[in-house]
Design an enzyme around this catalytic site. Structure first.
Site, PDB file in Angstrom:
ATOM      1  N   ASP A  88       1.245  -0.542   0.285  1.00 32.77           N
ATOM      2  CA  ASP A  88       0.039   0.186   0.256  1.00 32.77           C
ATOM      3  C   ASP A  88       1.115   1.445  -0.113  1.00 32.77           C
ATOM      4  O   ASP A  88       2.258   1.159   0.351  1.00 32.77           O
ATOM      5  CB  ASP A  88      -0.860   0.315   1.194  1.00 32.77           C
ATOM      6  CG  ASP A  88      -1.851   1.228   0.583  1.00 32.77           C
ATOM      7  OD1 ASP A  88      -2.510   1.829  -0.411  1.00 32.77           O
ATOM      8  OD2 ASP A  88      -3.238   0.704   1.469  1.00 32.77           O
TER       9      ASP A  88
HETATM   10  C1  BGC Z   1      -4.862   3.025   0.302  1.00 35.47           C
HETATM   11  C2  BGC Z   1      -5.734   2.226  -0.782  1.00 35.47           C
HETATM   12  C3  BGC Z   1      -5.196   2.779  -2.060  1.00 35.47           C
HETATM   13  C4  BGC Z   1      -4.525   2.943  -2.473  1.00 35.47           C
HETATM   14  C5  BGC Z   1      -3.898   3.443  -3.637  1.00 35.47           C
HETATM   15  C6  BGC Z   1      -3.891   4.237  -0.023  1.00 35.47           C
HETATM   16  O1  BGC Z   1      -4.061   5.261   0.741  1.00 35.47           O
HETATM   17  O2  BGC Z   1      -5.098   2.391   1.717  1.00 35.47           O
HETATM   18  O3  BGC Z   1      -6.734   1.370  -0.226  1.00 35.47           O
HETATM   19  O4  BGC Z   1      -6.112   1.539  -2.507  1.00 35.47           O
HETATM   20  O5  BGC Z   1      -3.877   4.207  -1.436  1.00 35.47           O
HETATM   21  O6  BGC Z   1      -4.910   4.609  -4.137  1.00 35.47           O
END
Ligand code: BGC
Length: 757
Positions: free
Chosen positions: A306
């Site tokens: 993430d």
């Molecule tokens: C979130 C994810 C997301 C990613 C990309 C992160 O901050 O936790 O769920 O897929 O950003 O946008």
């Protein structure tokens, strides 16, 4: 310009030699999948490999100045820095807001042209996006209810259809890799990502997660990403990205099952949780990422981190003394791609680690092989450009109808003294912060990350006030209060005095991730004040709850004539709520979580016996005494259960036990109804839960009609996770429960140990 014509000839020739004929797929049958990938891998330098493992956000390659016109202006130098110099394999996200279809096509074409024409091997990038409730980053996208509402539908087919709409809009945009579905189990209602979950029950989340995963991947070349593996939602304090001090047994009992289902459903990728389990950040856990996810669950797709989480191993979690050590930890744990997402330190450090012998190149190869295989399976190695034939599938009437049906079926009638359905000729006061606003209906992840800017929403999207006005000639509106601050409550009171009924839409405005952290689950004071003041007029009051988590309403709930839970219902939400209020649609949603009565009483429905001192749900204020129970949901008709019957009074561990129950519509309206089957073990070596959901089925019945529903239970449904982390099936007595009917059977076997033996 036609995108396929713009491919540079030399890059094309190289691709033909290595991987087949771009755009035709002809050579695919001649050269096996693995051979194509190996042929490409064998030609890559170390820098090209670690580049494939790097994902940056669009902002990293975009110009500093952007208009919000649905097109992104790229910065040519930064774009080449990413793709040519650092060989990045993937880009994600939007800059500020959603793009138009043309905007996506132009962007993806420009990116792929650089990747194909200006790099040595011409490997296309794979673009990642968060389409978490429909095409939420497409200007003309369909905005579906968030998962918490979809869970309330208990409708497998509808959840699959919703995922198909999302996939169609991803394909139409040219986006092959979707960061959905969220399979975190919503056990902690404070958690700001609660609305992204399918509720508190692991079984329900698993069944619907499977539908969502398959629905996303069945339509065309789109990869689903089950996220956020693992334990993310089990935070002790309920704030985003905070520690989950869970034992392995608890993780395996409550948090792992939906991910097992998602892997079995064929999810092509997994995103790692930004949290930590028992002191170990998941990004640094070889145990959870490799031993369990790869070796035990058999996941062979791409594991992506993430946002910035490799860096955070050093700067936040503080398990890595340096950034380089953080890279080593995450790669050794098992990640394939790092969402860095703004810089290239990951790639630089990883190449150094390989050169120094700290990480074998074969480990890097394993990840790159998986990334290239995903690109191959998505068709990118044949033709990476948006497929124009999908363009007509975005924002269609059919998708909108799915959004409407989904929104309708989410809506859960929690309380009704008969005030609903409303008569069209009543004098209606409409008030509250969610009454004349679009953002709370759509929620986070809508056109912008936070979802708080309605300027991108289609101009004809109705608010709840609009939808009510369209149905009644006698509507008065007074805002009353904002979400956090009182406005003119007195004006609302004056209007209530002249009304036959008040509809107050309260809840939460849109938010995403940590921005939605709250210190108190109670509905904010300004909203409680508004509701109390209106209730004091004596005018019958309908509360409409537009919210992503159960904000505590015990101070006002008992005096409300009706309570309608709408969750975060999306672009068709206002119409769907109005249909329920006026009786055009007979509500059938059932709560996919326990609605707490007090901020500190956050028991789940499947708690232990000591939390209730008995199996019933209502033991008064001192015990388990939720505002509303898991599975609550009323209808404008009535249903009764009869004839609960087991296939056999006893079963062996490999047998199947059938459970039949007859449902009758005893009212005077047709309606849908979800039958929930719970199971309880009398005694076990580890404290059993008072009940666990083990089956559900949604049926439709005309007035007076009956239908017998059959469930089948296997040993697996009766097992629980033992001390050693393995599933355990213990003989003894089990109850099955449907509504207030119960039956008991025995699980017997010589092969399995009796409890406490
Ligand atoms: C979130 C994810 C997301 C990613 C990309 C992160 O901050 O936790 O769920 O897929 O950003 O946008």
């Amino acid at each position: 310009m036609s995108s396929s014509l713009s491919v540079n000839r030399s890059a094309l020739l190289l691709l033909v030699c290595l991987v087949g004929v771009p755009g035709t797929g002809v050579a695919q049958s001649d050269v096996s999948r693995a051979e194509r990938v190996e042929a490409l891998l064998s030609r890559m330098t170390l820098e090209e490999k670690v580049g494939q493992m790097t994902q940056v956000t669009l902002t990293a390659v975009a110009a500093a100045e952007q208009d919000v016109d649905g097109h992104v202006r790229l910065d040519p130098a930064r774009l080449r820095e990413a793709i040519v110099e650092h060989h990045v394999g993937s880009i994600l996200n939007v800059v500020d807001a959603s793009l138009t279809l043309e905007g996506w096509h132009a962007l993806l074409t420009e990116l792929q042209q650089v990747a194909l024409n200006e790099t040595r091997l011409g490997i296309p990038i794979v673009y990642g996006i968060d389409f978490v409730h429909g095409g939420n980053y497409l200007r003309t996208g369909t905005i579906l209810p968030h998962n918490i509402g979809l869970a309330a539908t208990f409708n497998r087919e509808l959840v699959r259809r919703a995922a198909v709409v999302t996939a169609e809009e991803a394909l139409a945009s040219g986006l092959p890799w979707n960061f959905a579905p969220v399979l975190d189990v919503g056990r902690i209602p404070l958690w700001p990502r609660y609305y992204e979950t399918f509720g508190e029950d692991p079984f329900l989340a698993g069944v619907l997660g499977r539908e969502a995963t398959e629905g996303l991947q069945q339509t065309g070349p789109v990869a689903a990403t089950i996220k956020h593996y693992l334990g993310y939602s089990g935070s002790d304090v309920g704030r985003d990205r905070t520690p989950a001090n869970l034992t392995e047994r608890v993780v395996r009992e409550y948090y792992l099952p939906p991910f097992r289902d998602g892997v079995e459903a064929g999810a092509m990728s997994v995103m790692v949780s930004s949290g930590e389990i028992d002191g170990v950040p998941v990004h640094a856990s070889r145990y959870w990422l490799t031993d369990v996810l790869r070796d035990e669950l058999g996941f062979d797709g791409v594991i992506v981190t993430d946002w910035q989480d490799v860096i955070f191993l050093h700067t936040r979690h503080r398990v890595a003394q340096t950034l380089k050590d953080a890279v080593r930890m995450a790669v050794e744990a098992g990640i394939d791609m790092s969402m860095t997402p703004h810089e290239y330190g990951f790639a630089v450090h990883l190449a150094e680690l390989v050169r120094e012998g700290a990480i074998p190149e074969s480990r890097v190869d394993a990840s790159v092989r998986r990334i290239l295989t995903m690109k191959l399976d998505l068709g990118l190695l044949d033709n990476p450009y948006p497929d124009q034939t999908w363009a007509a599938h975005a924002g269609t009437d059919v998708s909108r109808q799915t959004a409407r049906q989904a929104a309708r079926e989410t809506i859960t009638l929690l309380q009704n003294d008969g005030v609903l359905p409303l008569a069209r000729d009543s004098r209606i006061l409409v008030t509250g912060p969610a009454a004349d606003a679009l953002t709370p209906l759509h929620g986070g992840w809508t056109h912008t990350w936070q979802g708080t800017d309605p300027t991108f929403f289609p101009t004809n999207t109705p608010t709840l006030l609009d939808a009510i006005r369209a149905r009644s000639g006698s509507v008065v509106f007074a805002a009353g209060s904002g979400f956090e601050e009182a406005l003119d409550i007195d004006a609302a009171v004056r209007a209530a005095l002249g009304a036959d009924v008040a509809v107050i839409a309260v809840g939460e405005d849109a938010y995403s991730e940590w921005v939605g952290d709250i210190p108190d689950l109670t509905l904010p004071a300004a909203q409680l004040d508004l509701v109390r003041a209106v209730l004091a007029t004596g005018t019958p009051t309908v509360l409409v709850l537009v919210q992503g988590r159960p904000r505590v309403i015990s101070a006002i709930a008992d005096d409300a004539a009706a309570i309608v839970m709408a969750y975060v219902p999306g672009m068709e939400g206002a119409e769907a709520i109005a249909e329920v209020l006026f009786g055009e649609h007979n509500p059938a949603g059932r709560l996919p979580f326990t609605y707490p009565r007090h901020p500190n009483a956050l028991d789940t429905y499947d708690h232990k016996f000591t939390q209730t001192l008995g199996p019933t749900i209502d033991r008064g204020p001192g015990g388990f005494y939720p505002q509303f129970a898991f599975g609550d949901g009323l209808s404008y008709t009535t249903f009764t259960y009869s004839g609960l019957r087991l296939g056999s009074p006893a079963m062996g561990p490999d047998d199947e036990q059938t459970v039949d129950v007859t449902v009758t519509n005893t009212g005077d309206r047709a309606g849908q109804h979800t039958v929930l089957l719970f199971v309880r073990q009398h005694y076990a070596s580890l404290t059993p839960s008072v009940r666990r959901l083990r089956g559900f089925d949604k049926i439709s019945l005309a007035p007076g009609d009956s239908q017998t529903v059959r469930f089948a239970l296997t040993g697996n449904d009766l097992s629980f996770i033992g001390r050693d982390g393995a599933a355990l099936l213990e003989p003894g007595l089990f109850d099955v429960m449907v509504g207030d009917l119960e039956a008991t059977f025995e699980l017997c076997s010589d092969e399995i140990d009796a409890p406490n033996s």
